[in-house]
Scaffold this motif. Structure first.
Motif, PDB file in Angstrom:
ATOM      1  N   ASP A 206       0.867  -1.179   0.000  1.00  0.00           N
ATOM      2  CA  ASP A 206       0.000   0.000   0.000  1.00  0.00           C
ATOM      3  C   ASP A 206       0.905   1.231   0.000  1.00  0.00           C
ATOM      4  OD1 ASP A 206      -2.136   1.737   0.179  1.00  0.00           O
ATOM      5  OD2 ASP A 206      -2.593   1.317   2.287  1.00  0.00           O
ATOM      6  N   GLY A 207       0.438   2.332  -0.582  1.00  0.00           N
ATOM      7  CA  GLY A 207       1.228   3.556  -0.552  1.00  0.00           C
ATOM      8  C   GLY A 207       0.318   4.743  -0.785  1.00  0.00           C
TER       9      GLY A 207
ATOM     10  N   THR B 129      -1.415  13.600  -6.692  1.00  0.00           N
ATOM     11  CA  THR B 129      -1.055  14.267  -7.935  1.00  0.00           C
ATOM     12  C   THR B 129      -0.099  15.420  -7.623  1.00  0.00           C
ATOM     13  OG1 THR B 129      -3.257  13.693  -8.688  1.00  0.00           O
ATOM     14  CG2 THR B 129      -2.050  15.276 -10.024  1.00  0.00           C
TER      15      THR B 129
ATOM     16  N   ASP C 137      -5.265  14.918   4.418  1.00  0.00           N
ATOM     17  CA  ASP C 137      -5.578  13.641   5.063  1.00  0.00           C
ATOM     18  C   ASP C 137      -5.343  13.710   6.563  1.00  0.00           C
ATOM     19  OD1 ASP C 137      -6.061  11.853   2.684  1.00  0.00           O
ATOM     20  OD2 ASP C 137      -4.099  12.689   2.176  1.00  0.00           O
TER      21      ASP C 137
ATOM     22  N   ARG D 195      -9.910  11.297   4.954  1.00  0.00           N
ATOM     23  CA  ARG D 195      -9.652  12.638   4.439  1.00  0.00           C
ATOM     24  C   ARG D 195     -10.383  13.600   5.368  1.00  0.00           C
ATOM     25  NH1 ARG D 195      -6.969  14.102   0.256  1.00  0.00           N
ATOM     26  NH2 ARG D 195      -8.030  16.100   0.283  1.00  0.00           N
TER      27      ARG D 195
ATOM     28  N   LYS E  19     -11.391   5.706  -7.165  1.00  0.00           N
ATOM     29  CA  LYS E  19     -11.675   6.281  -5.849  1.00  0.00           C
ATOM     30  C   LYS E  19     -13.162   6.360  -5.610  1.00  0.00           C
ATOM     31  CE  LYS E  19      -8.133   9.787  -5.574  1.00  0.00           C
ATOM     32  NZ  LYS E  19      -6.973   9.122  -5.069  1.00  0.00           N
TER      33      LYS E  19
HETATM   34  C1  3UK Z   1      -5.837   9.565  -1.099  1.00  0.00           C
HETATM   35  C2  3UK Z   1      -4.801   7.507  -0.131  1.00  0.00           C
HETATM   36  C3  3UK Z   1      -5.013   6.434   1.905  1.00  0.00           C
HETATM   37  C4  3UK Z   1      -5.360  10.589  -0.106  1.00  0.00           C
HETATM   38  C5  3UK Z   1      -2.061   8.996  -6.238  1.00  0.00           C
HETATM   39  C6  3UK Z   1      -0.479   7.228  -5.840  1.00  0.00           C
HETATM   40  O1  3UK Z   1      -4.276   9.024  -5.369  1.00  0.00           O
HETATM   41  C7  3UK Z   1      -3.385   9.657  -5.898  1.00  0.00           C
HETATM   42  O2  3UK Z   1      -3.493  10.988  -6.208  1.00  0.00           O
HETATM   43  P1  3UK Z   1      -4.803  11.909  -6.097  1.00  0.00           P
HETATM   44  O3  3UK Z   1      -4.347  13.301  -6.316  1.00  0.00           O
HETATM   45  O4  3UK Z   1      -5.344  11.725  -4.612  1.00  0.00           O
HETATM   46  C8  3UK Z   1      -4.539  11.945  -3.462  1.00  0.00           C
HETATM   47  C9  3UK Z   1      -5.335  11.556  -2.225  1.00  0.00           C
HETATM   48  O5  3UK Z   1      -5.840  10.218  -2.364  1.00  0.00           O
HETATM   49  N1  3UK Z   1      -4.940   8.392  -1.138  1.00  0.00           N
HETATM   50  C10 3UK Z   1      -4.159   7.997  -2.149  1.00  0.00           C
HETATM   51  N2  3UK Z   1      -3.518   6.860  -1.835  1.00  0.00           N
HETATM   52  C11 3UK Z   1      -3.905   6.516  -0.576  1.00  0.00           C
HETATM   53  N3  3UK Z   1      -5.352   7.460   1.100  1.00  0.00           N
HETATM   54  N4  3UK Z   1      -4.157   5.437   1.542  1.00  0.00           N
HETATM   55  C12 3UK Z   1      -3.578   5.429   0.318  1.00  0.00           C
HETATM   56  N5  3UK Z   1      -2.756   4.442  -0.050  1.00  0.00           N
HETATM   57  O6  3UK Z   1      -6.492  11.256   0.375  1.00  0.00           O
HETATM   58  C13 3UK Z   1      -4.495  11.505  -0.948  1.00  0.00           C
HETATM   59  O7  3UK Z   1      -4.341  12.785  -0.373  1.00  0.00           O
HETATM   60  O8  3UK Z   1      -5.872  11.405  -7.004  1.00  0.00           O
HETATM   61  C14 3UK Z   1      -1.690   7.839  -5.565  1.00  0.00           C
HETATM   62  C15 3UK Z   1       0.379   7.751  -6.776  1.00  0.00           C
HETATM   63  C16 3UK Z   1       0.031   8.897  -7.448  1.00  0.00           C
HETATM   64  C17 3UK Z   1      -1.202   9.519  -7.195  1.00  0.00           C
HETATM   65  N6  3UK Z   1      -1.519  10.649  -7.896  1.00  0.00           N
END
Ligand code: 3UK
Length: 534
Positions: free
Chosen positions: A335-336, A340, A415, A430, A524
């Motif tokens: 998990d990670g 963006t 978050d 979030r 999502k």
């Molecule tokens: C949420 C997570 C818990 C979190 C992204 C990996 O998701 C990506 O980019 P976005 O800009 O959204 C960011 C927000 O999504 N989130 C993403 N991963 C997790 N929450 N556990 C996780 N593992 O709220 C974050 O602030 O759409 C993910 C790589 C590149 C990306 N752009």
């Protein structure tokens, strides 16, 4: 400041003011980038050095490109951009295509030519494309054949877009170029803008996140190198669009950095994904938690035994999903959390360091902390806002919302997290998904995870709905697994189940059975859409 190669300075001139820029930290040897760096050329140099020109690189359903051909074809495409379409370094280029070898080839070409890539999801329609074109003042577009209509339609309200070339024309033009003429990649500065990634934007106008050439390499040299650890023997598959930086990293950047191959599914959807895994004996998979749950249902019908490395992002991976996948495949999912704004993942764990339910620890190269409402760091055990910094950071293109994401040089992702005594970061919710009921703070994901632990539940979503007495109450939406039928008895059973898994006051007082949950193209859950309907 090293000299920029951009003759068109639009992006450089619309970066946030210095006081609103994130801190950027390069305190590891693998992040010591040279002053001049072209990410397209450098990634292909690494691929060729690691795997050689004959090694498989991009695999479409029944067509393969070696790394040598990817390098040669992307150079020819770059020449066409510059010589036939008049591209000037710094110009923005719309890249509108499905996940495919062509889209990856065009991505490398735009970077080599010094253009700024603005990749968009294939599902976007003319009106949505026009917003992006206008915001980024896009002049050129490379468009997959089947999607040309939406782009030409967008042109009507987006007059900066003057050059559109479709994939067939580009391919033909590239083939008809005389052999032996190369293309010298534009000598960009390491921090020259290389791409603008638009946020999916649940509310308001989409935000354009600017990332430089070295940011693209930084995702490979942090999360890619230390956690995913692909090798040239890997064959990668996945669902996130290349237009989403999660997909860009997983399907294009990480494989190129080590000379691995990517196999593209012939169409979106999990059946096609499962078939692609089996057909190409894929070893590495990138998808969102919902993707792992969908694949679990297909695991009996398809051979997934070749998978060695599985990465999940986009939303928190519930321990229940992690455990079920481990049971079915023997592989522990990495998990990670990424965004963006940060370009890719900054907290994660791999191998034996994985603790199901926790996101992990800061990826080498990044720092993370939990802060209170005033920005003061909180000790382990406390719940608060997540703040991160590292080699990459948030730089919105001309956007007032910069001041909300970057404060004191730290990136605030929006978050809520908890840090435990062992240094692991646990996702709570979030900020906008915190429910306050009778004065208690309840994170929607915690209740969803408890629901998911019940065998009847395939998917779950939880929101707060207004309530006169309690302010808000917890409401759950549940998609049932085959073989289970909605009933009042099952509703009670699920409510009782939740009370047994987490503190009883968190249980969903309201519960509805639905056929499907609203999801973005990046997998999502869209809780805001459930709230709007509630
Ligand atoms: C949420 C997570 C818990 C979190 C992204 C990996 O998701 C990506 O980019 P976005 O800009 O959204 C960011 C927000 O999504 N989130 C993403 N991963 C997790 N929450 N556990 C996780 N593992 O709220 C974050 O602030 O759409 C993910 C790589 C590149 C990306 N752009």
């Amino acid at each position: 400041m090293p000299r920029s190669a951009h003759l068109d300075r639009f992006v450089l001139d619309h970066l946030p003011p210095p006081a609103q820029q994130p801190d950027r930290i390069f305190d590891r040897p693998e992040l010591a980038y040279p002053e001049r760096l072209n990410a397209g050329a450098e990634l292909l140099r690494r691929a060729l050095a690691a795997a050689g020109p004959e090694a498989r690189a991009l695999i479409d359903h029944d067509h393969e490109f070696s790394w040598g051909r990817v390098d040669a074809i992307s150079s020819r495409m770059a020449r066409i951009l510059v010589e036939d379409l008049g591209l000037v370094p710094g110009n923005r280029v719309l890249l509108h295509g499905p996940n495919s070898a062509w889209t990856a080839l065009a991505w490398f070409a735009i970077l080599k030519a010094g253009g700024v890539v603005v990749a968009t999801m294939p599902m976007l329609r003319a009106a949505e494309l026009a917003i992006v074109v206008n915001k980024a003042r896009i002049s050129h577009a490379l468009v997959y054949d089947t999607l040309v209509e939406a782009v030409t339609e967008a042109q009507a309200t987006a007059p900066t877009l003057v050059q559109i070339m479709d994939s067939a024309t580009l391919q033909k033009a590239a083939q008809s170029q005389p052999a032996g003429i190369g293309f010298a990649p534009v000598d960009t500065a390491a921090d020259d803008p290389a791409l603008i990634a638009f946020t999916s934007g649940t509310t308001g106008q989409p935000k354009g996140c600017v990332h430089g050439h070295r940011d693209i390499l930084a995702m490979a040299d942090t999360f890619g190198r230390h956690i995913v650890q692909l090798s040239k023997a890997d064959i990668v598959v996945g669902t996130p669009p290349i237009a989403f930086t999660f997909g860009l990293g997983g399907l294009v950047v990480f494989p190129a950095a080590v000379g691995a191959a990517t196999a593209f599914a012939p169409c979106p959807g999990f059946d096609a994904l499962a078939e692609t895994i089996a057909r190409h004996r894929a070893t590495a998979l990138f998808t969102a938690p919902t993707g792992y749950r969908a694949l679990l249902k297909l695991a009996d019908a398809h051979d997934l035994s070749s998978l060695r490395t599985c990465v999940s992002a986009g939303e928190a991976l519930p321990a229940a999903t992690s455990d079920a996948w481990h049971e079915a495949t023997g592989v522990r999912i990495i998990d990670g959390i990424g965004s963006t704004e940060m370009i890719h993942i900054f907290i994660s764990a791999g191998g034996d360091a994985i603790r199901p339910g926790a996101t992990g620890k800061p990826v080498p190269g990044y720092e993370a902390r939990i802060i209170d409402a005033d920005g003061n760091p909180l000790p382990a055990g406390e719940t608060g806002r997540l703040a991160v910094r590292g080699p990459t950071g948030c730089r919105y293109l001309d956007d007032d919302r910069q001041a909300a994401y970057v404060q004191d040089g730290w990136n605030l992702t929006g978050d809520v997290y908890r840090l435990d005594e062992d240094g692991y970061f646990w996702f709570v919710a979030r900020s906008d998904d915190m429910i306050v009921s009778s004065g208690y703070n309840i994170g929607a994901p915690e209740v969803e995870n408890a629901l998911l632990r019940h065998p009847a539940v395939a998917e779950a979503a939880v929101i707060g709905v207004p309530d006169e007495e309690r302010g808000q109450i917890v409401k759950g939406f549940v998609v049932l697994n085959p073989g289970h039928t909605a009933s009042d008895a099952l509703k009670c059973e699920l409510q009782t189940h939740v009370k047994g898994v987490i503190a009883p006051y968190k249980y969903p007082r309201a519960l509805a059975f639905v056929d499907a949950l609203p999801k973005t193209q990046t997998g999502k859950l869209q809780r805001f859409r459930l709230k709007a309907d509630a």
